[in-house]
Design a protein around this motif. Structure first.
Motif, short mmCIF file in Angstrom:
data_model
loop_
_atom_site.label_atom_id
_atom_site.label_comp_id
_atom_site.label_asym_id
_atom_site.label_seq_id
_atom_site.Cartn_x
_atom_site.Cartn_y
_atom_site.Cartn_z
N GLY A 135 0.88 -11.72 -4.14
CA GLY A 135 -0.63 -10.83 -4.74
C GLY A 135 -0.79 -9.67 -4.14
N LEU A 136 -1.57 -8.85 -5.31
CA LEU A 136 -2.07 -7.45 -5.11
C LEU A 136 -3.63 -7.60 -4.91
N GLY A 137 -4.07 -6.85 -3.82
CA GLY A 137 -5.45 -6.82 -3.78
C GLY A 137 -5.96 -5.18 -3.85
N THR A 138 -6.93 -4.93 -4.65
CA THR A 138 -7.48 -3.68 -4.81
C THR A 138 -8.81 -3.30 -4.18
N ASP A 139 -9.07 -2.11 -3.89
CA ASP A 139 -10.52 -1.75 -3.54
C ASP A 139 -10.73 -0.18 -3.88
N LEU A 140 -11.61 0.27 -3.91
CA LEU A 140 -12.12 1.61 -4.18
C LEU A 140 -12.11 2.14 -2.86
N SER A 141 -12.64 1.49 -1.83
CA SER A 141 -12.96 1.71 -0.31
C SER A 141 -11.59 1.66 0.35
N PRO A 142 -11.21 2.93 0.96
CA PRO A 142 -10.03 2.89 1.94
C PRO A 142 -10.43 1.92 3.32
N GLY A 143 -11.65 2.14 3.44
CA GLY A 143 -12.15 1.19 4.78
C GLY A 143 -11.88 -0.22 4.58
N ALA A 144 -12.32 -0.94 3.57
CA ALA A 144 -12.15 -2.16 3.07
C ALA A 144 -10.65 -2.49 3.02
N LEU A 145 -9.66 -1.52 2.59
CA LEU A 145 -8.34 -1.71 2.38
C LEU A 145 -7.63 -2.03 3.68
N GLU A 146 -8.03 -1.27 4.57
CA GLU A 146 -7.59 -1.28 6.05
C GLU A 146 -7.92 -2.61 6.79
#
Ligand code: GLN
Length: 285
Positions: A135-146
């Motif tokens: 799967g692929l997860g996206t987010d606008l927030s770099p903090g959330a992606l980390e």
């Protein structure tokens, strides 16, 4: 002081600060201060407070008095049976969102897209339950992606979960047979009425898209047909009053078999729909 006495004092203190679930929160914060799992707490209650635990409990109680959510203080939230790291960059996973995971697992899939992944709790839970899927997860927030990447690593699915910074579908490559999302859906005007735990501490962008609260669904419904394979499914969390509006947005893009599911309180919580098997029928409207 024994841990039991610390628990009684902590509960009293949180109750005096107007915290609704003072007893439950005090238990979770004490377990955190003792560095043990909450379900081990009862066994530790007769022991004296170990060195350092008093100071950790004091810091945790002050934070909770200031309305910081328990999951942000302990840094952890159990979701779908897995412990997820939670920070101020991510929405605190809610038990209601487990209904979305349950619904998405009704049909097998091999390639899932999670839009606005936050902690990654939805995508990672899906991959844990579907061992051959990726799967692929996206987010606008770099903090959330980390945070999401760290959770995927800690829960052993890093080889099957990729994460990408993207504004909804903008940077998303490829096609999927499942799209899931718990997007921001609170209307701008409703933000003021939220509890301070949520309003003042959780990321604003994860709670509201502004306006009437439906903009994320508009973007997702519009972009989904091009990224879904024929016969692929979309499963979205919604606010309790949004079923009709989101059904209409999905229907306008040619989705079929649109259904609404309720949470354990009987409120509309999840919408699911299917892209027709003949691709020409969906997204061409
Ligand atoms: N369910 C969250 C709440 O009630 C909102 C999350 C969201 O907007 N996706 O606070």
């Amino acid at each position: 002081m024994r841990a039991q006495d610390a628990l009684v004092a902590a509960t009293r203190r949180l109750r005096a600060a107007g915290i609704e679930n003072a007893a439950g929160d005090a238990r979770r914060l004490l377990a955190h201060a003792l560095a043990i799992a909450p379900d081990r707490l009862t066994l530790a209650l007769h022991d004296p407070m170990p060195e350092g635990a008093d100071a950790r409990l004091e810091a945790a109680l002050s934070a909770r008095e200031a309305r910081q959510p328990v999951a942000q203080i302990t840094g952890k939230r159990l979701f779908w049976g897995h412990a997820f790291r939670v920070t101020r960059d991510t929405l605190d996973p809610r038990p209601e969102t487990e209904i979305l995971v349950e619904t998405a697992l009704e049909h097998p899939f091999v390639h899932a897209l999670d839009l606005g992944t936050g902690t990654g709790c939805i995508l990672i839970s899906l991959l844990k339950s579907m061992p051959f899927a990726a799967g692929l997860g996206t987010d606008l927030s770099p903090g959330a992606l980390e945070v999401a990447r760290g959770n995927a690593q800690a829960l052993g699915v890093a080889d099957r979960a990729k994460f990408l910074r993207s504004d909804w579908f903008a940077e998303v490559p490829g096609r999927f047979d499942l799209i899931v999302s718990n997007p921001p859906y609170i209307a701008e005007a409703e933000m003021e009425g939220l509890s301070p735990d949520v309003r003042d501490w959780e990321p604003h962008g994860a709670l509201t898209p502004g306006g009437d609260g439906l903009d994320a669904y508009r973007a997702i419904a519009k972009g989904a047909p091009a990224r879904l394979m024929a016969g692929g499914r979309i499963v979205l969390e919604i606010g309790p009053t949004q079923a009709a509006a989101v059904t209409e947005l999905l229907a306008a893009q040619g989705f079929e078999a649109i259904e609404t599911r309720q949470d354990l309180d009987g409120r509309d919580r999840v919408i699911l729909a299917r892209k027709p098997r003949d691709p020409a029928e969906c997204g061409a409207l």
